[in-house]
Structures are given as C-alpha cells and as structure tokens.
Design a protein around this motif. Structure first.
Motif, short mmCIF file in Angstrom:
data_model
loop_
_atom_site.label_atom_id
_atom_site.label_comp_id
_atom_site.label_asym_id
_atom_site.label_seq_id
_atom_site.Cartn_x
_atom_site.Cartn_y
_atom_site.Cartn_z
N LEU A 22 -33.33 16.20 -10.07
CA LEU A 22 -34.15 15.87 -8.84
C LEU A 22 -35.18 14.87 -9.50
CD1 LEU A 22 -34.90 19.14 -6.77
CD2 LEU A 22 -32.99 17.20 -6.60
N SER A 23 -35.58 14.05 -8.71
CA SER A 23 -36.71 13.11 -8.70
C SER A 23 -38.01 13.86 -8.68
CB SER A 23 -36.60 11.87 -7.85
OG SER A 23 -37.14 12.15 -6.75
N VAL A 24 -38.81 13.27 -9.58
CA VAL A 24 -40.29 13.73 -9.43
C VAL A 24 -40.85 13.89 -7.95
CG1 VAL A 24 -42.74 13.38 -10.15
CG2 VAL A 24 -40.79 13.13 -11.69
N LEU A 25 -40.58 12.93 -7.19
CA LEU A 25 -40.74 12.99 -5.67
C LEU A 25 -40.32 14.18 -4.92
CD1 LEU A 25 -41.97 11.79 -3.24
CD2 LEU A 25 -39.95 10.49 -3.19
N GLU A 26 -38.80 14.55 -5.24
CA GLU A 26 -38.32 15.45 -4.65
C GLU A 26 -38.81 16.74 -5.03
OE1 GLU A 26 -33.66 13.88 -3.89
OE2 GLU A 26 -34.37 14.16 -5.88
N GLU A 79 -51.93 2.17 -16.91
CA GLU A 79 -50.93 1.63 -17.62
C GLU A 79 -49.75 2.70 -17.59
OE1 GLU A 79 -51.80 0.05 -21.10
OE2 GLU A 79 -52.97 -1.26 -19.77
N THR A 80 -49.89 3.67 -17.21
CA THR A 80 -48.86 4.83 -17.35
C THR A 80 -48.26 4.89 -15.96
OG1 THR A 80 -50.23 6.69 -17.46
CG2 THR A 80 -49.57 5.60 -19.51
N SER A 81 -48.27 3.99 -15.08
CA SER A 81 -48.06 4.41 -13.53
C SER A 81 -46.71 4.34 -13.51
CB SER A 81 -48.97 3.25 -12.46
OG SER A 81 -50.18 3.57 -12.46
N ARG A 82 -46.05 5.23 -12.72
CA ARG A 82 -44.46 4.82 -12.43
C ARG A 82 -44.46 5.31 -10.89
NH1 ARG A 82 -40.76 4.40 -16.55
NH2 ARG A 82 -39.30 4.04 -14.63
N LEU A 83 -43.02 5.05 -10.60
CA LEU A 83 -43.02 5.39 -8.97
C LEU A 83 -42.12 6.82 -9.34
CD1 LEU A 83 -41.83 2.41 -7.43
CD2 LEU A 83 -43.87 3.45 -7.04
N GLY A 84 -42.44 7.76 -8.55
CA GLY A 84 -41.92 9.23 -8.70
C GLY A 84 -40.55 9.19 -8.12
N CYS A 85 -40.24 8.65 -7.45
CA CYS A 85 -38.86 8.68 -6.90
C CYS A 85 -37.97 8.03 -7.87
CB CYS A 85 -38.48 7.73 -5.52
SG CYS A 85 -38.97 6.19 -5.84
N GLN A 86 -38.32 7.53 -8.63
CA GLN A 86 -37.39 6.77 -9.92
C GLN A 86 -37.47 7.65 -11.11
OE1 GLN A 86 -35.65 3.75 -8.92
NE2 GLN A 86 -36.40 4.64 -7.13
N LEU A 87 -38.01 8.87 -11.03
CA LEU A 87 -38.30 9.29 -12.41
C LEU A 87 -37.25 10.78 -12.07
CD1 LEU A 87 -41.95 9.51 -13.12
CD2 LEU A 87 -40.32 7.98 -14.11
N ILE A 88 -36.28 10.90 -12.61
CA ILE A 88 -35.13 11.74 -12.72
C ILE A 88 -35.42 12.90 -13.62
CG2 ILE A 88 -32.64 12.30 -12.29
CD1 ILE A 88 -33.97 10.40 -10.15
N MET A 89 -35.41 14.09 -13.36
CA MET A 89 -35.56 15.17 -14.44
C MET A 89 -34.22 15.47 -15.03
SD MET A 89 -37.95 16.80 -14.90
CE MET A 89 -38.40 17.88 -16.05
N THR A 90 -34.39 15.21 -16.39
CA THR A 90 -33.52 15.50 -17.40
C THR A 90 -34.20 16.52 -18.43
OG1 THR A 90 -34.30 14.12 -18.97
CG2 THR A 90 -32.74 13.26 -17.47
N GLU A 91 -33.14 17.37 -19.29
CA GLU A 91 -33.75 18.35 -20.16
C GLU A 91 -34.62 17.63 -20.98
OE1 GLU A 91 -32.16 21.17 -21.04
OE2 GLU A 91 -30.06 21.22 -20.19
N ALA A 92 -34.73 16.20 -21.42
CA ALA A 92 -35.69 15.92 -22.22
C ALA A 92 -36.97 15.67 -21.75
CB ALA A 92 -35.15 14.31 -22.76
#
Ligand code: FES
Length: 107
Positions: A22-26, A79-92
């Motif tokens: 799931l993405s951080v947004l989801e 500096e560390t901004s990202r779009l939540g919908c593009q960050l997909i949860m992985t084990e790492a």
C-alpha cells in the motif's frame, strides 16, 4: 505487519499498521490521517505531500521526474519532501516516519 508513523500537524505521533504494497497515502486514508491525495495517486496534484524523516529519506527509491515536477508545486516543500502516493510500503520501510506538511495548496 509492518508499521509506520505519521507526525501530525500538532506534533503528535501516530503509529499505524502499514500493509505491504500500500502507498503511504492509502495507509493514511485507512487510518483517517489528514492527507488529501486529490488525484488518488495519478501524479496530478501535490496534496499527498509528506516530509520524510531524514533517516528514512535515504532508504527510499529516487523520485521519478514526474514526482519531482509535482513536488515543486507543493506547499511547505522541504529537503526530504516526497509524494505520499508514490511511496509504497515494503519490508525495508517497516518503521517509516513521515510528517505532515504545514498545509497543502489546492490541487
Ligand atoms: S495523490 Fe495526487 S500526486 Fe499523489
């Protein structure tokens, strides 16, 4: 189940379950965390902007050019901004910490 933490605008921390894939947004939406995500992950807004904890930022895959372009429009860009919908949860990413920006700009 992996977990991640959202730091809300008032500074309070919320640790929530973060299902793989799931993405951080989801994940935010599942737990009523206040991230808008107006375009539902199609890289056509910047309302899913989150500020990633510096320690975690390096562990993320680099943003695509499209993500960079949208991010440039985000309010309270850091500096560390990202779009939540593009960050997909992985084990790492188990334990990921992201902060909500001070506000968003209308999509
Ligand atoms: S939800 Fe619109 S770019 Fe992420």
């Amino acid at each position: 189940m992996p977990k991640m933490t959202f730091i809300e605008r008032d500074g309070s921390r919320r640790e929530v379950e973060a299902p793989l894939g799931l993405s951080v947004l989801e994940i935010a939406h599942k737990h009523d965390v206040d991230i808008e995500g107006a375009c539902e992950g199609s890289l056509a807004c910047s309302t899913c902007h989150v500020i990633v904890d510096a320690e975690w930022f390096e562990k993320l895959k680099d943003p695509s050019e499209d993500e960079e372009d949208m991010l440039d429009l985000a309010f309270d860009l850091q500096e560390t901004s990202r779009l939540g919908c593009q960050l997909i949860m992985t084990e790492a990413l188990d334990g990921l910490v992201v902060k909500l920006p001070a506000g968003t700009r209308a999509a």
